[in-house]
Design a protein around this motif. Structure first.
Motif, PDB file in Angstrom:
ATOM      1  N   UNK A  47      27.673 -52.447  -0.688  1.00 10.19           N
ATOM      2  CA  UNK A  47      26.670 -51.685  -1.430  1.00 10.19           C
ATOM      3  C   UNK A  47      25.718 -52.606  -2.187  1.00 10.19           C
ATOM      4  N   UNK A  48      26.251 -53.594  -2.868  1.00  6.80           N
ATOM      5  CA  UNK A  48      25.427 -54.477  -3.695  1.00  6.80           C
ATOM      6  C   UNK A  48      24.417 -55.264  -2.874  1.00  6.80           C
ATOM      7  N   UNK A  49      24.841 -55.767  -1.733  1.00  4.44           N
ATOM      8  CA  UNK A  49      23.990 -56.652  -0.948  1.00  4.44           C
ATOM      9  C   UNK A  49      23.215 -55.928   0.157  1.00  4.44           C
ATOM     10  N   UNK A  50      23.428 -54.623   0.282  1.00  2.00           N
ATOM     11  CA  UNK A  50      22.652 -53.795   1.227  1.00  2.00           C
ATOM     12  C   UNK A  50      22.650 -54.383   2.634  1.00  2.00           C
ATOM     13  N   UNK A  51      23.809 -54.804   3.083  1.00  2.00           N
ATOM     14  CA  UNK A  51      23.893 -55.429   4.402  1.00  2.00           C
ATOM     15  C   UNK A  51      23.994 -54.367   5.492  1.00  2.00           C
ATOM     16  N   UNK A  52      23.629 -54.768   6.687  1.00  2.00           N
ATOM     17  CA  UNK A  52      23.810 -53.898   7.848  1.00  2.00           C
ATOM     18  C   UNK A  52      25.280 -53.978   8.230  1.00  2.00           C
ATOM     19  N   UNK A  68      34.587 -49.587  11.056  1.00  2.00           N
ATOM     20  CA  UNK A  68      35.309 -49.077  12.226  1.00  2.00           C
ATOM     21  C   UNK A  68      36.776 -48.887  11.850  1.00  2.00           C
ATOM     22  N   UNK A  69      37.293 -47.692  12.068  1.00  2.00           N
ATOM     23  CA  UNK A  69      38.703 -47.423  11.810  1.00  2.00           C
ATOM     24  C   UNK A  69      39.539 -47.865  13.007  1.00  2.00           C
ATOM     25  N   UNK A  70      40.587 -48.614  12.729  1.00  2.00           N
ATOM     26  CA  UNK A  70      41.498 -49.056  13.782  1.00  2.00           C
ATOM     27  C   UNK A  70      42.040 -47.863  14.566  1.00  2.00           C
ATOM     28  N   UNK A  71      42.353 -46.786  13.869  1.00  2.00           N
ATOM     29  CA  UNK A  71      42.916 -45.609  14.510  1.00  2.00           C
ATOM     30  C   UNK A  71      41.928 -44.982  15.498  1.00  2.00           C
ATOM     31  N   UNK A  72      40.640 -45.024  15.189  1.00  2.00           N
ATOM     32  CA  UNK A  72      39.619 -44.514  16.119  1.00  2.00           C
ATOM     33  C   UNK A  72      39.521 -45.412  17.347  1.00  2.00           C
ATOM     34  N   UNK A  73      39.642 -46.719  17.119  1.00  2.00           N
ATOM     35  CA  UNK A  73      39.619 -47.660  18.236  1.00  2.00           C
ATOM     36  C   UNK A  73      40.784 -47.405  19.184  1.00  2.00           C
ATOM     37  N   UNK A  74      41.972 -47.200  18.640  1.00  2.00           N
ATOM     38  CA  UNK A  74      43.152 -46.949  19.473  1.00  2.00           C
ATOM     39  C   UNK A  74      42.965 -45.662  20.275  1.00  2.00           C
ATOM     40  N   UNK A  75      42.396 -44.644  19.640  1.00  2.00           N
ATOM     41  CA  UNK A  75      42.207 -43.361  20.316  1.00  2.00           C
ATOM     42  C   UNK A  75      41.133 -43.433  21.394  1.00  2.00           C
ATOM     43  N   UNK A  76      40.060 -44.192  21.122  1.00  5.05           N
ATOM     44  CA  UNK A  76      38.945 -44.290  22.068  1.00  5.05           C
ATOM     45  C   UNK A  76      38.427 -45.733  22.113  1.00  5.05           C
ATOM     46  N   UNK A  77      39.153 -46.620  22.783  1.00  4.93           N
ATOM     47  CA  UNK A  77      38.773 -48.040  22.779  1.00  4.93           C
ATOM     48  C   UNK A  77      37.373 -48.299  23.320  1.00  4.93           C
ATOM     49  N   UNK A  78      37.061 -47.776  24.490  1.00  7.83           N
ATOM     50  CA  UNK A  78      35.771 -48.067  25.115  1.00  7.83           C
ATOM     51  C   UNK A  78      34.623 -47.527  24.269  1.00  7.83           C
ATOM     52  N   UNK A  79      34.750 -46.296  23.795  1.00  7.85           N
ATOM     53  CA  UNK A  79      33.682 -45.701  22.992  1.00  7.85           C
ATOM     54  C   UNK A  79      33.458 -46.492  21.706  1.00  7.85           C
ATOM     55  N   UNK A  80      34.550 -46.947  21.091  1.00  4.10           N
ATOM     56  CA  UNK A  80      34.432 -47.711  19.850  1.00  4.10           C
ATOM     57  C   UNK A  80      33.738 -49.050  20.093  1.00  4.10           C
ATOM     58  N   UNK A  81      34.155 -49.756  21.130  1.00  6.25           N
ATOM     59  CA  UNK A  81      33.539 -51.047  21.443  1.00  6.25           C
ATOM     60  C   UNK A  81      32.068 -50.868  21.807  1.00  6.25           C
ATOM     61  N   UNK A  82      31.749 -49.847  22.560  1.00 10.70           N
ATOM     62  CA  UNK A  82      30.348 -49.596  22.929  1.00 10.70           C
ATOM     63  C   UNK A  82      29.509 -49.281  21.696  1.00 10.70           C
ATOM     64  N   UNK A  83      30.088 -48.593  20.721  1.00 13.88           N
ATOM     65  CA  UNK A  83      29.339 -48.301  19.495  1.00 13.88           C
ATOM     66  C   UNK A  83      29.079 -49.572  18.702  1.00 13.88           C
ATOM     67  N   UNK A  84      30.036 -50.503  18.700  1.00 11.14           N
ATOM     68  CA  UNK A  84      29.844 -51.788  18.023  1.00 11.14           C
ATOM     69  C   UNK A  84      28.746 -52.583  18.708  1.00 11.14           C
ATOM     70  N   UNK A  85      28.785 -52.633  20.021  1.00  9.15           N
ATOM     71  CA  UNK A  85      27.774 -53.366  20.788  1.00  9.15           C
ATOM     72  C   UNK A  85      26.389 -52.804  20.518  1.00  9.15           C
ATOM     73  N   UNK A 115      25.416 -51.064  17.857  1.00 16.39           N
ATOM     74  CA  UNK A 115      25.064 -51.308  16.460  1.00 16.39           C
ATOM     75  C   UNK A 115      24.569 -52.740  16.263  1.00 16.39           C
ATOM     76  N   UNK A 116      25.174 -53.674  16.984  1.00 12.78           N
ATOM     77  CA  UNK A 116      24.811 -55.088  16.855  1.00 12.78           C
ATOM     78  C   UNK A 116      23.585 -55.450  17.689  1.00 12.78           C
ATOM     79  N   UNK A 117      22.995 -54.470  18.348  1.00 11.66           N
ATOM     80  CA  UNK A 117      21.816 -54.702  19.201  1.00 11.66           C
ATOM     81  C   UNK A 117      22.114 -55.708  20.315  1.00 11.66           C
TER      82      UNK A 117
END
Length: 299
Positions: A224-229, A233-250, A252-254
């Protein structure tokens, strides 16, 4: 700062929260360079990064991984693989900064430090023949310090269910040796918290809960203080949907879509490491753990 270290992708989170498995998948991306196990062994030798080309080239791709969840090759010990490389960080930041254990909440690199750090990471990207920098660090997020070094960094914050994380800490050799009876990380505690920790050094569950809470509090405040991008990511969401989670990270990181990431993801098994062993019932220590984690415990 040169383009080769613009918009680095920085994975943060508590140890034992899923940072290793998620970062190892992400770091298969063909555009990313990262500090390696070899850079950790030879912190003052940037040329060691050329070694990656011997393992990854037009003829073959051999990349190591931590043997935490999946079987590894017999060659894994010598393969080029991502590392948190704290010896390398300590070499770059110098004796005045405890990069390995410090929260670094009020510390900034000097102008000379910045030049040295930028030069080293530029060489990592260039010698590995990649387009962007990525790395993982665990424990304190160190966001303020890192934003000074990398103003346009993209942060991926991995979080896992607290009790499962703490139980995992207590069961690993590192924590048994380093953090079970002391505050392992430094520089963020009040005098009252330090006094409490000393009096409760014989209660590893409470001490771990207190440290976990401090990690989460300081990370949230720094985001919050540094207003970073930052993408959490919740580990539990990654376990439930690995591909979707990784694709969302990719996304987000452009980063562009990567068949290398997808192929690696398809070839490994994702296990839910959470255990249903949360302390419940009348155990007063379990109650105190919950109060600490909820931020209502009076130190």
């Amino acid at each position: 700062m040169k383009n080769s270290i613009s918009r680095p992708v920085i994975v943060i989170g508590s140890g034992r929260s899923g940072t290793t498995i998620i970062s190892e998948i992400l770091f298969r991306h063909e555009d990313l360079a990262w500090p390696s196990n070899y850079q950790e062994m030879f912190p003052a030798k940037p040329g060691i990064n050329l070694f990656r080309l011997a393992f990854e080239n037009k003829l073959w791709r051999l990349q190591g991984q931590k043997p935490q969840l999946n079987k590894v090759s017999k060659l894994n010990k010598i393969l080029f693989k991502p590392a948190e490389a704290y010896r390398f960080w300590e070499y770059l930041t110098g004796p005045d900064v405890d990069f390995s254990r410090g929260f670094l909440l009020h510390q900034k690199p000097s102008a000379d430090d910045l030049k040295r750090i930028h030069k080293a990471f530029n060489k990592i990207v260039r010698y590995q023949s990649k387009k962007r920098l990525a790395f993982k660090i665990t424990g304190p997020a160190r966001i303020g310090y890192l934003k000074t070094v990398f103003p346009d960094a993209v942060f991926i914050n991995i979080v896992r269910e607290p009790i499962a994380t703490i139980n995992s800490w207590l069961n690993v050799e590192f924590w048994q040796d380093k953090g079970k009876h002391q505050l392992w990380w430094t520089g963020a505690y009040t005098p009252q918290e330090l006094e409490w920790a000393e009096k409760n050094a014989d209660k590893p569950e409470l001490l771990a809960a207190m440290q976990y809470r401090k990690l989460q509090e300081t990370t949230e405040k720094e985001i919050e203080e540094h207003k970073v991008k930052c993408l959490t990511v919740r580990y539990e969401d990654f376990v439930a949907q690995p591909a979707a989670t990784i694709h969302s990270i990719i996304a987000f990181a452009d980063l562009k879509k990567s068949s290398l990431v997808d192929t690696y993801l398809q070839g490994i098994k994702i296990y839910n490491q959470n255990k249903n062993d949360e302390k419940t019932g009348e155990d007063p220590q379990a109650t105190d753990m919950q109060r600490i984690l909820q931020g209502v415990y009076a130190f």
